[in-house]
Design a protein around this motif. Structure first.
Motif, PDB file in Angstrom:
ATOM      1  N   GLY A 190       0.796  -1.225   0.000  1.00  0.00           N
ATOM      2  CA  GLY A 190       0.000   0.000   0.000  1.00  0.00           C
ATOM      3  C   GLY A 190       0.826   1.270   0.000  1.00  0.00           C
ATOM      4  O   GLY A 190       0.386   2.298   0.506  1.00  0.00           O
ATOM      5  N   THR A 191       2.022   1.205  -0.568  1.00  0.00           N
ATOM      6  CA  THR A 191       2.869   2.386  -0.657  1.00  0.00           C
ATOM      7  C   THR A 191       3.409   2.479  -2.080  1.00  0.00           C
ATOM      8  O   THR A 191       3.182   1.603  -2.898  1.00  0.00           O
ATOM      9  N   ASN A 192       4.144   3.545  -2.349  1.00  0.00           N
ATOM     10  CA  ASN A 192       4.614   3.768  -3.703  1.00  0.00           C
ATOM     11  C   ASN A 192       6.059   4.251  -3.686  1.00  0.00           C
ATOM     12  O   ASN A 192       6.429   5.069  -2.853  1.00  0.00           O
ATOM     13  N   ILE A 193       6.848   3.707  -4.603  1.00  0.00           N
ATOM     14  CA  ILE A 193       8.171   4.239  -4.883  1.00  0.00           C
ATOM     15  C   ILE A 193       8.227   4.473  -6.395  1.00  0.00           C
ATOM     16  O   ILE A 193       7.506   3.821  -7.141  1.00  0.00           O
ATOM     17  N   PRO A 194       9.050   5.416  -6.855  1.00  0.00           N
ATOM     18  CA  PRO A 194       9.005   5.800  -8.272  1.00  0.00           C
ATOM     19  C   PRO A 194       9.747   4.863  -9.216  1.00  0.00           C
ATOM     20  O   PRO A 194      10.036   5.228 -10.346  1.00  0.00           O
ATOM     21  N   TYR A 195      10.068   3.649  -8.780  1.00  0.00           N
ATOM     22  CA  TYR A 195      10.779   2.699  -9.619  1.00  0.00           C
ATOM     23  C   TYR A 195      10.427   1.285  -9.185  1.00  0.00           C
ATOM     24  O   TYR A 195       9.905   1.078  -8.096  1.00  0.00           O
ATOM     25  N   LYS A 196      10.687   0.321 -10.065  1.00  0.00           N
ATOM     26  CA  LYS A 196      10.489  -1.078  -9.711  1.00  0.00           C
ATOM     27  C   LYS A 196      11.799  -1.630  -9.173  1.00  0.00           C
ATOM     28  O   LYS A 196      12.852  -1.429  -9.768  1.00  0.00           O
ATOM     29  N   ILE A 197      11.733  -2.307  -8.055  1.00  0.00           N
ATOM     30  CA  ILE A 197      12.926  -2.908  -7.466  1.00  0.00           C
ATOM     31  C   ILE A 197      13.407  -4.009  -8.403  1.00  0.00           C
ATOM     32  O   ILE A 197      12.663  -4.940  -8.709  1.00  0.00           O
ATOM     33  N   SER A 198      14.632  -3.861  -8.875  1.00  0.00           N
ATOM     34  CA  SER A 198      15.197  -4.864  -9.771  1.00  0.00           C
ATOM     35  C   SER A 198      16.707  -4.714  -9.822  1.00  0.00           C
ATOM     36  O   SER A 198      17.247  -3.659  -9.477  1.00  0.00           O
ATOM     37  N   PRO A 199      17.396  -5.762 -10.286  1.00  0.00           N
ATOM     38  CA  PRO A 199      18.854  -5.687 -10.405  1.00  0.00           C
ATOM     39  C   PRO A 199      19.314  -4.720 -11.493  1.00  0.00           C
ATOM     40  O   PRO A 199      20.466  -4.325 -11.522  1.00  0.00           O
ATOM     41  N   SER A 200      18.406  -4.320 -12.380  1.00  0.00           N
ATOM     42  CA  SER A 200      18.811  -3.468 -13.505  1.00  0.00           C
ATOM     43  C   SER A 200      18.347  -2.014 -13.370  1.00  0.00           C
ATOM     44  O   SER A 200      18.521  -1.233 -14.297  1.00  0.00           O
ATOM     45  N   ILE A 201      17.802  -1.644 -12.232  1.00  0.00           N
ATOM     46  CA  ILE A 201      17.311  -0.267 -12.052  1.00  0.00           C
ATOM     47  C   ILE A 201      18.462   0.731 -12.130  1.00  0.00           C
ATOM     48  O   ILE A 201      19.541   0.486 -11.617  1.00  0.00           O
ATOM     49  N   ASN A 202      18.220   1.832 -12.798  1.00  0.00           N
ATOM     50  CA  ASN A 202      19.180   2.934 -12.847  1.00  0.00           C
ATOM     51  C   ASN A 202      18.767   3.920 -11.761  1.00  0.00           C
ATOM     52  O   ASN A 202      17.927   4.785 -11.984  1.00  0.00           O
ATOM     53  N   CYS A 203      19.365   3.789 -10.604  1.00  0.00           N
ATOM     54  CA  CYS A 203      18.970   4.610  -9.459  1.00  0.00           C
ATOM     55  C   CYS A 203      19.166   6.100  -9.721  1.00  0.00           C
ATOM     56  O   CYS A 203      18.407   6.924  -9.217  1.00  0.00           O
ATOM     57  N   ALA A 204      20.158   6.473 -10.509  1.00  0.00           N
ATOM     58  CA  ALA A 204      20.410   7.886 -10.811  1.00  0.00           C
ATOM     59  C   ALA A 204      19.225   8.506 -11.537  1.00  0.00           C
ATOM     60  O   ALA A 204      18.907   9.674 -11.334  1.00  0.00           O
ATOM     61  N   ARG A 205      18.546   7.744 -12.337  1.00  0.00           N
ATOM     62  CA  ARG A 205      17.409   8.265 -13.094  1.00  0.00           C
ATOM     63  C   ARG A 205      16.275   8.736 -12.179  1.00  0.00           C
ATOM     64  O   ARG A 205      15.555   9.657 -12.494  1.00  0.00           O
ATOM     65  N   TYR A 206      16.138   8.085 -11.042  1.00  0.00           N
ATOM     66  CA  TYR A 206      15.035   8.388 -10.149  1.00  0.00           C
ATOM     67  C   TYR A 206      15.425   9.244  -8.949  1.00  0.00           C
ATOM     68  O   TYR A 206      14.565   9.638  -8.176  1.00  0.00           O
ATOM     69  N   THR A 207      16.705   9.523  -8.783  1.00  0.00           N
ATOM     70  CA  THR A 207      17.114  10.266  -7.597  1.00  0.00           C
ATOM     71  C   THR A 207      17.889  11.516  -7.918  1.00  0.00           C
ATOM     72  O   THR A 207      18.146  12.302  -7.019  1.00  0.00           O
ATOM     73  N   CYS A 208      18.305  11.720  -9.158  1.00  0.00           N
ATOM     74  CA  CYS A 208      19.021  12.947  -9.531  1.00  0.00           C
ATOM     75  C   CYS A 208      18.008  13.942 -10.053  1.00  0.00           C
ATOM     76  O   CYS A 208      17.363  13.710 -11.056  1.00  0.00           O
ATOM     77  N   ILE A 209      17.895  15.050  -9.360  1.00  0.00           N
ATOM     78  CA  ILE A 209      16.923  16.080  -9.751  1.00  0.00           C
ATOM     79  C   ILE A 209      17.675  17.371 -10.031  1.00  0.00           C
ATOM     80  O   ILE A 209      18.481  17.826  -9.221  1.00  0.00           O
ATOM     81  N   ILE A 210      17.432  17.962 -11.176  1.00  0.00           N
ATOM     82  CA  ILE A 210      18.080  19.222 -11.535  1.00  0.00           C
ATOM     83  C   ILE A 210      17.025  20.300 -11.625  1.00  0.00           C
ATOM     84  O   ILE A 210      15.979  20.128 -12.157  1.00  0.00           O
TER      85      ILE A 210
END
Length: 118
Positions: free
Chosen positions: A98-118
């Motif tokens: 019942g919660t949300n994160i902006p990405y799917k947990i996986s071995p191939s996730i690009n964490c920079a895409r979802y955490t770098c904000i300009i």
């Protein structure tokens, strides 16, 4: 695009320093919070209340960009290193709790895409 790459590198360095200096979220905290989820992550079925408590606690703890980056990197590492994890179960876990994160947990996730904000 060059500014984006620079911002991501700076954020990554901050995340490493922050984690090493007692940041709010660490891989140990991520592992401990998700330990009750291991049975579900390997076999599916019903997600335990203690698992969802841990998932929600991590979501609430990861308030800053650095915390979100550390959490994402730790989840990615766990999805890769823990034997028997079903990536489909891992990806579905936040929604099942019942919660949300902006990405799917996986071995191939690009964490920079979802955490770098300009």
């Amino acid at each position: 695009m060059e500014n984006f790459k620079l911002a991501c590198v700076v954020t990554m360095c901050m995340a490493l320093m922050y984690a090493q200096n007692g940041g709010a979220v660490s891989c140990v905290q991520v592992s401990n919070s998700l330990a009750p989820c291991l049975l579900y992550l390997q076999n599916g079925g019903v997600v335990s209340p203690s698992c969802c408590y841990g998932v929600k606690g991590l979501v609430n703890a990861a308030k800053t960009i650095v915390d979100r980056r550390v959490t994402c990197d730790c989840l990615k590492s766990a999805a890769t290193s823990i034997k028997g994890i079903n990536v489909d179960y891992a990806a579905a876990l936040p929604e099942k709790c019942g919660t949300n994160i902006p990405y799917k947990i996986s071995p191939s996730i690009n964490c920079a895409r979802y955490t770098c904000i300009i």
